[in-house]
Design an enzyme around this catalytic site. Structure first.
Site, short mmCIF file in Angstrom:
data_model
loop_
_atom_site.label_atom_id
_atom_site.label_comp_id
_atom_site.label_asym_id
_atom_site.label_seq_id
_atom_site.Cartn_x
_atom_site.Cartn_y
_atom_site.Cartn_z
N LYS A 54 0.83 -1.21 0.00
CA LYS A 54 0.00 0.00 0.00
C LYS A 54 0.87 1.26 0.00
O LYS A 54 0.58 2.23 -0.70
CB LYS A 54 -0.94 -0.01 1.22
CG LYS A 54 -2.05 -1.07 1.09
CD LYS A 54 -2.81 -1.31 2.39
CE LYS A 54 -3.77 -2.50 2.23
NZ LYS A 54 -4.42 -2.90 3.50
N GLN A 113 -4.82 -1.86 9.82
CA GLN A 113 -4.60 -3.13 9.12
C GLN A 113 -5.18 -4.28 9.95
O GLN A 113 -4.80 -4.48 11.10
CB GLN A 113 -3.10 -3.33 8.87
CG GLN A 113 -2.75 -4.56 8.06
CD GLN A 113 -3.26 -4.48 6.61
OE1 GLN A 113 -3.23 -3.42 5.99
NE2 GLN A 113 -3.76 -5.59 6.09
N ASP A 170 -11.48 2.48 4.34
CA ASP A 170 -11.78 1.05 4.21
C ASP A 170 -13.29 0.79 4.15
O ASP A 170 -13.73 -0.27 3.74
CB ASP A 170 -11.17 0.27 5.39
CG ASP A 170 -9.87 -0.42 5.02
OD1 ASP A 170 -9.63 -0.60 3.81
OD2 ASP A 170 -9.10 -0.78 5.93
#
Lengths: 361, 361
Positions: B121, B165, B188
């Protein structure tokens, strides 16, 4: 124009979007946007079903000469049992705290069916000792009028549940009005945060929408196993179809959602152990749609003109009852099935809300 | 004890709930509660699949001697195209406002796969000119440490997207941590309010979760029709399976969700036009699971030990590629399919967030 854009154009054309919206979608597709995925709201299309109004038995069903095989679930009887427990707890609350749960209903306009529904809710409240308040607004009222009514009830400590009777007149902004509703009093469970918490495993909504909750309670009380079973929900409305599918999934059913764009829906329903129909289309679900021995929950309640009834209309379900009752093993009637249980779940949600707010266990 | 309670007991026993939780559930069933429906969180069970580790072709498939028929979608190539457009817009933003989008990543612990994902990422951000910040915390950190990191980024005006994460170490409260995340920076899209807005027709989430968005973009860019098609999603995780099913439904597919409690899943998948597999089980989806000519999107990425690889492991999908490539008409490879497109969608969401916050169009 790309192949994909053309495919979309055909899809959109086929389903007759208003020209302005169609051209807008086209413009977006042609512009220099990064992704090809359109905005979700731009995808929304009305579910237009082809209704079957009459329910003349199909030759195959008539020939078979089958008799009724299904157990008919009595939603009124189950409701009586549950409501008597609610009344007990309301009495206890009054005895201990000197307070009772309060439900506020906001009704806009004079829709006949909405008037009936609201009246039924009020009577049900009275029967169990829940205080009810109704604000009636004229059809042509403004967004602000409805929002003000919501705000007033948000602040009122004697109100533990608020519901805005849907559908609202077209000119009102349903989203904005429902968003104004205090989450802790959203006994209908229609707020997107509630819906997210209903969908996400590990989370719990403050309130589960009443009709889906009624369907699950009917299934559990009838000993119908949900876990691992194939369930089909017909219709994907925000207030019934969608939350019912999410709830059945939380109960570990394998869920398929059918809507007006589904090809050959009867092929899918005829494999299902549990069918919940919430399309609002009289006689949509025929005998040949149902697997022998399946459970059929009929949420449909469409008003059909009938001058022999006191109100001038009667409510009919989505299910062609006379056919399906010969095929299914469990069925709910309309009226007297899901309807009374939905009102009962509203009472449960209001009681739960009062218990939570007043810290009463 | 009622029949229903007994049925529940058997369900619960069969799936080996911890004894304490089982007894608690039993107590609830026996108590004088009003409804028989249990709380939703009490229903949550882990989805335990039986893995198939090896993908030896079934005799039927081998005998047919079929050659590859499927078009293999190149997620890397599509990503390159999309990322170059993102880079253009970031440059424009810098030129006009002197600012670039900022993405903050919070990484707890040293999981090998998480480290790889975060590294990918960060590299992707650098390539398109998005500023990235990483906070690394030790495995044994407290909830408050992660929440403080979230809060700091919530307040930082140079950060437009924050991601924690997942998965987090077991002792941390994932729900509380994700709830602390400022909605406007939840790139997200895992917040329940976002999920509710994704589910509800007429509404639009601020962010669509990256993997589901990647699947749809792959389908659209490949000219695969979604509307009216039968789609099956395998797996119902909060971060992939659930939102993918909701998104496919917004695109008017007829969606079925399969999970570990589904009986005979291959019977259901073999009727589908589109199969999205997100179970995380290597070689779960065999050739005989797929209808000839179907589209297969493989979201699975399970690390499997392989000492010939630099990292000591390689990623494998849910789909038995060598079998399915002979049956499907479109397929995504692992790696190189959904993976790079997911990272690309994270960049899109971060750019969109910055544009919204900085009022840049």
């Amino acid at each position: 124009m790309s192949f994909v854009a053309l495919t979309w154009m055909n899809c959109i054309r086929r389903h007759l979007l208003p020209k302005a919206r169609f051209l807008h979608t086209l413009q977006v597709l042609q512009s220099e946007q990064i992704l090809m995925s359109p905005s979700l709201a731009s995808l929304d299309l009305p579910d237009i079903w082809t209704p079957n109004y009459s329910c003349q038995s199909s030759p195959a069903i008539l020939k078979s000469g089958n008799e009724q095989t299904a157990m008919v679930l009595d939603g009124k009887l189950m409701s009586t049992e549950i409501r008597s427990k609610i009344a007990d707890q309301v009495r206890q609350m009054k005895k201990c705290l000197g307070k009772v749960p309060g439900l506020a209903v906001i009704l806009v306009g004079q829709r006949k069916d909405s008037l009936t529904y609201v009246r039924n809710k009020i009577i049900a409240c009275e029967e169990v000792g829940i205080k009810s308040l109704v604000t009636e607004l004229p059809t042509d009222c403004a967004d602000a009028d409805v929002q003000n009514a919501v705000m007033r009830f948000n602040k009122d400590p004697s109100v533990h549940g608020i519901l805005v009777q849907l559908p609202l007149p077209q000119h009102l902004d349903e989203e904005k009005i429902l968003d104004a509703l205090c989450l802790e009093k959203d006994v209908d469970g229609f707020h997107p945060l509630n819906m997210g918490n209903l969908a996400l495993r590990g989370r719990e909504p403050l309130f589960t929408p009443c009709t889906p909750k009624a369907c699950i309670e009917l299934l559990i009380r009838s000993g119908v196993k949900i876990m691992g079973k194939k369930a089909v929900v017909i219709g994907r409305s925000n207030i019934v179809g969608l939350p019912t599918s999410l709830l059945l999934q939380r109960h570990h059913a394998t869920v398929t959602i059918i809507h007006a764009f589904t090809e050959n829906p009867e092929q899918i329903t005829s494999k299902a152990d549990i069918v919940v129909s919430a399309a609002g289309v009289p006689n949509l679900v025929r005998g040949n749609w149902i697997k022998s021995g399946a459970t059929v929950i009929d949420v449909g309640t469409s008003p059909v003109e009938d001058l022999s009834c006191e109100e001038g209309y009667r409510l009919v379900g989505d299910v062609c009852y006379e056919e399906v009752v010969k095929v299914a093993s469990v069925i709910t009637p309309v009226p007297g099935g899901v309807g009374p249980m939905t009102v009962t779940m509203l009472l449960v949600n209001t009681l739960d809300s009062a218990k939570r707010m007043l810290n009463f266990t």
